[in-house]
Design a protein around this motif. Sequence first.
Motif, PDB file in Angstrom:
ATOM      1  N   GLU A  20       0.842  -1.208   0.000  1.00 14.07           N
ATOM      2  CA  GLU A  20       0.000   0.000   0.000  1.00 14.07           C
ATOM      3  C   GLU A  20       0.870   1.247   0.000  1.00 14.07           C
TER       4      GLU A  20
ATOM      5  N   TYR B 196     -13.175   3.977  -5.620  1.00 10.63           N
ATOM      6  CA  TYR B 196     -13.153   2.585  -5.172  1.00 10.63           C
ATOM      7  C   TYR B 196     -13.621   1.690  -6.310  1.00 10.63           C
TER       8      TYR B 196
ATOM      9  N   ARG C  94      -3.420   8.176  -0.835  1.00 10.95           N
ATOM     10  CA  ARG C  94      -3.569   6.989  -0.002  1.00 10.95           C
ATOM     11  C   ARG C  94      -4.124   5.891  -0.895  1.00 10.95           C
TER      12      ARG C  94
ATOM     13  N   LYS D 107      -5.533   1.952  -0.643  1.00 14.61           N
ATOM     14  CA  LYS D 107      -5.915   0.878   0.268  1.00 14.61           C
ATOM     15  C   LYS D 107      -6.326  -0.337  -0.551  1.00 14.61           C
TER      16      LYS D 107
ATOM     17  N   ARG E  84      -8.172  -3.918  -0.388  1.00 19.29           N
ATOM     18  CA  ARG E  84      -9.004  -4.793   0.428  1.00 19.29           C
ATOM     19  C   ARG E  84      -8.866  -6.193  -0.141  1.00 19.29           C
TER      20      ARG E  84
END
Lengths: 155, 372
Positions: free
Chosen positions: B54, B306, B330, B332, B334
């Motif tokens: 990440e 997303y 940032r 991320k 999942r």
Amino acid sequence: MGGYFSDIFYGGKSLLVGLSITFREFFKPTVTVQYPYQTIKMSARFRGHIELLADDTGSPKCVACGMCQRACPSSCISLDSVSVDIEVDGKVKKKKVLSRYDLNFTTCSLCGQCVENCNFGAIDFSKEYNLASTRKEDFHFDLLDRLKRLEEKKA
Amino acid sequence: MSAPIQLRPDETFILNVGPQHPATHGVLRVKMEMDGEYIVKAETVLGYVHRMHEKMGENRTYAQYLPNLSRLDYLGALGYTHGHVLSIERAAGIEVPERAEYIRAITVELNRVASHLFWFGAFVMDLGGFSPLMYAIQDREHILDILEGVTGSRLTYCYYRFGGLYNDVDDEFIEATKRFIPNMRKSLKKYAALVTGNIIFHKRLEGIAPVSAETCRKYGATGPVARGSGINFDVRKNEPYSVYSDFDFDVPVYQEGDSLARYKVRMDEIEQSLRIIEQGLAKLPAGPIMTEKKPKNIKLPVGDFYQAVETARGSFGIRIVSDGDKNAYRLKLRSPTYSNMHLFDETCEGMLIMDALAFMGSLDLVIPEMDR
Ligand code: SF4
Ligand code: SF4
């Protein structure tokens, strides 16, 4: 009690089915390749480490623009150039010539960004896959030298 | 000779499974408190292969981040790179030619079959059967050959690009894939007879480690694990992306929630993936594989993006917070197995250790993917 006997019957049957399948495998042709005594042909797009390509005269196509170096995610490429005087139509001109092109293959992820970002078609993936060593220095390639050797072999 | 250690009848001991243990799939450590053969409490410990993917996403440009995605789940890498390119394309408003999307879908499904095959072999080996692993790897080899033919790599592909593909597929790819489908169907029949119908296999999985839909929801489990517990959720159907809405396929769902159900879901998924590949090859449109203006130096607009995709292990999501720069502010990831694995601690309480390891196999864990 009925469950007990049906389990035995079912168990015996699944054993026989399983054995017949594995038994039939005996008669299938062998697919294992006995490397290194046998090898298979690498696919045309196989990505080995990158290599410099030569033009018709045998000198590298690379113009030392540094695009590949900037595109590389892992900073594996480092290159240098020198400025030399060449004569074009009787006039002396300065030209950048590649003097060093090093690849640190230990961190290369074979992503292809360098090849994609070269506007001169000067690098491509090699078909080299027989690479093994216990020293990581062996994977720092001097690609200019490699090209020279390959060209000499050809000549 | 010293006397053997005597435990009090109610005394428990700690058993360390992993971090390097043949029964775990990678460097996962499970600290188990044992009462004889029974597990009193289990605690999974992660962090042995953490590589800060990440953070790398925040330091590299979006294009430079492409090779990272295939190093999460090395068995089904294409699904993850697909998620990444889709998220960037959506955020930056890049149109992708239809042919490129079809090829992406076909190769992702091929990769899914390869991933399930490897899982199948490793899972049966966890239970003590060795031959199925060899058969599965032989079938998977065909897929790897096909994918190597187009992408140039066998495992960590870096084939998709923003706006299209690295290069087009050739006739050889189409022929090889067409040849592969009937062979794979034959193999599926073989596996059904050899493994699914085997009594030992059944006795070791049926009714073992039931996971309720409630537990799946609690931990955010997705993919075949959730579908084995009766949750009918597949990102390809529920939030269609790419060209998946053009395909006719079913989402296998089983209600039992036991290890056998999870096994059945994956085996059925192979067949569904083959259906998608078949339809994809039949419909494959001609045309370019890259947008007209090949995007370079991508900068995303300021915002929060997303994108979820269905990978072989479940729903993989990538969230990008952009401040308008060349790299993410940032990023991320999942990853599905991270959530799926958390079922393990709760479910295996009171289970026999051999059942627990079979259960762990049925979760299809890939450690570098949880430990990004
Ligand atoms: S293939 Fe990728 S990692 Fe390797 S040298 Fe080229 S740009 Fe760098
Ligand atoms: S991008 Fe091509 S021409 Fe430029 S330095 Fe790299 S190899 Fe040479």
